[in-house]
Design a protein around this motif. Sequence first.
Motif, PDB file in Angstrom:
ATOM      1  N   ILE A 248      39.230  70.109 -65.404  1.00  0.00           N
ATOM      2  CA  ILE A 248      39.182  69.797 -63.979  1.00  0.00           C
ATOM      3  C   ILE A 248      37.988  68.893 -63.665  1.00  0.00           C
ATOM      4  CG2 ILE A 248      38.864  70.782 -61.686  1.00  0.00           C
ATOM      5  CD1 ILE A 248      40.432  73.233 -62.649  1.00  0.00           C
TER       6      ILE A 248
ATOM      7  N   LEU B 265      38.133  64.991 -62.411  1.00  0.00           N
ATOM      8  CA  LEU B 265      37.511  64.575 -61.154  1.00  0.00           C
ATOM      9  C   LEU B 265      36.428  63.527 -61.398  1.00  0.00           C
ATOM     10  CD1 LEU B 265      37.244  68.045 -59.408  1.00  0.00           C
ATOM     11  CD2 LEU B 265      38.667  66.137 -58.673  1.00  0.00           C
ATOM     12  N   THR B 266      35.701  63.686 -62.500  1.00  0.00           N
ATOM     13  CA  THR B 266      34.645  62.713 -62.784  1.00  0.00           C
ATOM     14  C   THR B 266      35.248  61.325 -62.989  1.00  0.00           C
ATOM     15  OG1 THR B 266      33.388  64.464 -63.851  1.00  0.00           O
ATOM     16  CG2 THR B 266      32.644  62.229 -64.210  1.00  0.00           C
TER      17      THR B 266
ATOM     18  N   MET C 298      37.702  60.212 -61.447  1.00  0.00           N
ATOM     19  CA  MET C 298      38.026  59.674 -60.124  1.00  0.00           C
ATOM     20  C   MET C 298      36.782  59.227 -59.363  1.00  0.00           C
ATOM     21  SD  MET C 298      40.757  62.534 -58.917  1.00  0.00           S
ATOM     22  CE  MET C 298      40.819  61.997 -57.216  1.00  0.00           C
TER      23      MET C 298
ATOM     24  N   ALA D 212      31.764  65.440 -58.668  1.00  0.00           N
ATOM     25  CA  ALA D 212      32.952  66.070 -59.250  1.00  0.00           C
ATOM     26  C   ALA D 212      32.802  67.583 -59.238  1.00  0.00           C
ATOM     27  CB  ALA D 212      33.171  65.564 -60.671  1.00  0.00           C
TER      28      ALA D 212
ATOM     29  N   LEU E  78      33.271  69.036 -55.761  1.00  0.00           N
ATOM     30  CA  LEU E  78      34.683  69.074 -55.380  1.00  0.00           C
ATOM     31  C   LEU E  78      35.378  70.255 -56.063  1.00  0.00           C
ATOM     32  CD1 LEU E  78      35.379  65.255 -55.612  1.00  0.00           C
ATOM     33  CD2 LEU E  78      35.453  66.641 -53.538  1.00  0.00           C
ATOM     34  N   ALA E  79      35.062  70.439 -57.321  1.00  0.00           N
ATOM     35  CA  ALA E  79      35.673  71.551 -58.050  1.00  0.00           C
ATOM     36  C   ALA E  79      35.260  72.881 -57.430  1.00  0.00           C
ATOM     37  CB  ALA E  79      35.270  71.488 -59.519  1.00  0.00           C
TER      38      ALA E  79
ATOM     39  N   MET F  68      43.153  71.698 -59.462  1.00  0.00           N
ATOM     40  CA  MET F  68      42.987  70.243 -59.573  1.00  0.00           C
ATOM     41  C   MET F  68      43.546  69.558 -58.328  1.00  0.00           C
ATOM     42  SD  MET F  68      41.732  68.083 -61.696  1.00  0.00           S
ATOM     43  CE  MET F  68      41.623  66.317 -61.590  1.00  0.00           C
TER      44      MET F  68
ATOM     45  N   ALA G 137      41.243  70.067 -55.391  1.00  0.00           N
ATOM     46  CA  ALA G 137      40.001  69.298 -55.542  1.00  0.00           C
ATOM     47  C   ALA G 137      40.250  67.824 -55.250  1.00  0.00           C
ATOM     48  CB  ALA G 137      39.448  69.478 -56.950  1.00  0.00           C
ATOM     49  N   LYS G 138      41.387  67.310 -55.705  1.00  0.00           N
ATOM     50  CA  LYS G 138      41.700  65.897 -55.457  1.00  0.00           C
ATOM     51  C   LYS G 138      41.857  65.646 -53.958  1.00  0.00           C
ATOM     52  CE  LYS G 138      44.138  64.557 -59.651  1.00  0.00           C
ATOM     53  NZ  LYS G 138      45.478  64.356 -60.169  1.00  0.00           N
TER      54      LYS G 138
ATOM     55  N   ALA H 207      38.630  65.419 -52.402  1.00  0.00           N
ATOM     56  CA  ALA H 207      37.978  64.140 -52.709  1.00  0.00           C
ATOM     57  C   ALA H 207      38.420  63.082 -51.717  1.00  0.00           C
ATOM     58  CB  ALA H 207      38.320  63.712 -54.137  1.00  0.00           C
TER      59      ALA H 207
ATOM     60  N   GLU I 145      48.815  59.858 -59.970  1.00  0.00           N
ATOM     61  CA  GLU I 145      47.502  59.967 -60.615  1.00  0.00           C
ATOM     62  C   GLU I 145      47.735  60.408 -62.061  1.00  0.00           C
ATOM     63  OE1 GLU I 145      43.692  59.528 -60.786  1.00  0.00           O
ATOM     64  OE2 GLU I 145      44.576  59.414 -58.797  1.00  0.00           O
TER      65      GLU I 145
END
Lengths: 107, 654
Positions: free
Chosen positions: B21, B25-26, B28, B35, B38-39, B64, B67-68, B71, B99
């Motif tokens: 995860i 995110l990193t 992105m 990241a 967000l997680a 995930m 979290a997205k 973001a 994605e």
Amino acid sequence: MRFLMTTKPSDTAADENLYTEMAAFVEELTASGVLLATGGLEPGGLRLTSAGGEITVTDGPFTEAREVVAGFALVEVRSREEALEVARRFRRIVGDGESVVQQVFGP
Amino acid sequence: MPVTDAHRTVDAVWKLESARIVAGLTRMVHDVGAAEELAQDALVAALEQWPEKGVPDNPGAWLMAIAKRRAVDRIRRSRNLERKHELIAHGMERGTGPEPEPDGDDVLRLLFVTCHPVLATAERVALTLRLVAGLTTEEIARAFLTGEARIAQRVAAAKRTLAEQGVGFELPSGAELSERLSSVLGVVYLVFNEGYTATSGEGLTRPGLCLEALRLGRTLAELVPDEAEAHGLVALMELQQARAGARTGPSGELLRLDEQNRGRWDPLLIRRGFAAMLRARDAGGPPGPYTLQAAIAVCHAGAATAEDTDWERIAVLYDLLAERLPTPVVLLNRAVAVGRARGPAEGLALVDVLADDPALRDYHLLPGVRGDLLLLLGREGEAGREFLRAAALAGNAVERAFLLGRAETVAGPRPEGPTLGSLSRDFLGRPDLDAATVRSYGQTLGRLCRSLGEDLPAADLDAGAVARVFAAAWGEAAPRTWNRHRSAVRSFGAWAGLEGLDTGLGRRAEARTGAPPLDPAQLALLWDGEGRALRERVLWRLLHESGAGVGAVLALNVEDLDLEDRRARSGGSWVHWRSGTARLLPRLVAGRERGPLFLADRRPGPARRPAEADLCPVTGRGRLSYPRAEYLFKQAGRELDPAGEGYTLRRLKG
């Protein structure tokens, strides 16, 4: 912490999809170092009983086949919850049936 | 589902999924700190929703997805776009459409980031355990027996450094790849070793850390299947871990390799180790340090009994390893192997070369090994002394007990007459020494006792040995330090009738320059750091701008201040400041008319009531003390200081 997950035989026939998903699952768990060993077991097998110093060997299959183990996985995880989570994912892939998760002590 | 169960389930899911995860995110947002935040948001959402709605079918994907979404929200919210946010938005737009699912390469990239060479080693370890293994700061702190605040600080410092240095999320290639990979391997093995032989504390091992390291190593080896050293490291760890259960006896005492019950070695892990070794060999290339160490472990694991051990082969492997990785510890182990393969005298010769290495000064295994070899040579008295010395140096209770036991079994006749230890105690116990002198002399003599052994007969104490201890302990120290210890030895020698004990110790010229002042960038970080109290910001700026002594500045009273002319009278002289202090001072004075300018945080207790002049007439609080001010500055500087120690207030003088 090590846990042994044993699975009893089920009636649902495995299809192509299940095999692919299962292979990916095993691969992923092996890669992350969680799954130490896994395998399927023959139905039946040999049964040994000892009584009064006497050892009797019986050939399978046995009538109470429901109690027999069909497969196992030895996992190394941080906690009981993690073992449960891994088992949960396994059950989601294989569908209806039953597994038992037990902590392994030693070696 | 009850909330506590949900909590534990979320935790378990998180630990299994965090690497993927955070890595996804990193990719992105190009910033591990963002990241992780967000997680964490997603975790909070899980804690809110799972107890009611149950755990989703695919919890990792659920986390995930949340979290997205966060973001995207975050970027929309922050309309005052800084460049960084623009970059994020830009990256997001390019990534619109489906994605790509996070893949293994993302986890590899994340590992390369968390183990980046721009970070201090302790920071790499903390950040890797936090982001890749998914441990909480509290869990990491417990594993390393340190405070949670310290770990949090390390993680924060690491994230800041990564952001400041603009460390990218690309996979390194070529020469950089091997350097970065070796940093990752180093972090993993460090975690393993800390778990395998805890450097402090009661227990011998912290199995949790070994497990984390094994997991990280196994994951890494799958991600870089062509890197022999990754497999070598995994083989090494599996084989060492296989012996973990056999390393202690029934009452928790440490067992040497040749005393262990090999039936208790874990065959499953041994087999895994062998398999990893084969993969390392298949990857090809000359064997690197981890593969060589694993090969040595294979020799041990393959020997059915201790007598079957192929020491000749192990000694050859150590010769190779010593060429590639001549660390003191490797050289010491090589001496052990050589002692077994080619006789104790040869081993002892190798150990004695190492005894002068400052890195091994307090390494308990060195006297331990020396003791073993001396014993084989029949020099029991010396061997016993070495075991005692080793026990005194061991940081781990199990190892200490083991070494004391060894000393007891070989203890020859106790040396007659005074020993270094007994003389030291008598010398320090003299009534005519004041406390400060006792402490100072105690440091010198304590070092001699640790390095030479308390039981060394005074008659065997010679100037050459003292000189070697000095070179190893204080060879690099400031001349003042060296001279202080030197005069302690001279005084001790004269008192004990051991004239000439200091003949190998020359006096060193003392330069008068102190440590250099801090540079402007560091200063800016210090006073603009987050959460700095006004008092500290004023004090530090004032010290910097005035160049005045710390005592003089702390002695300032409100009534002494001449805000107009930016100066104040302290004792017989003037303290001047510039605009930085001038801007902040009125806020610190805050309408007070007299009393100490810098006040302590609390009112003094009734028993410690200071003089009236040191009390604030309004609040009743006392004057800020020098030690307290120094402590606060040290704490604040710790994050900036590469050595992690912080600075003294004197360094503020511009």
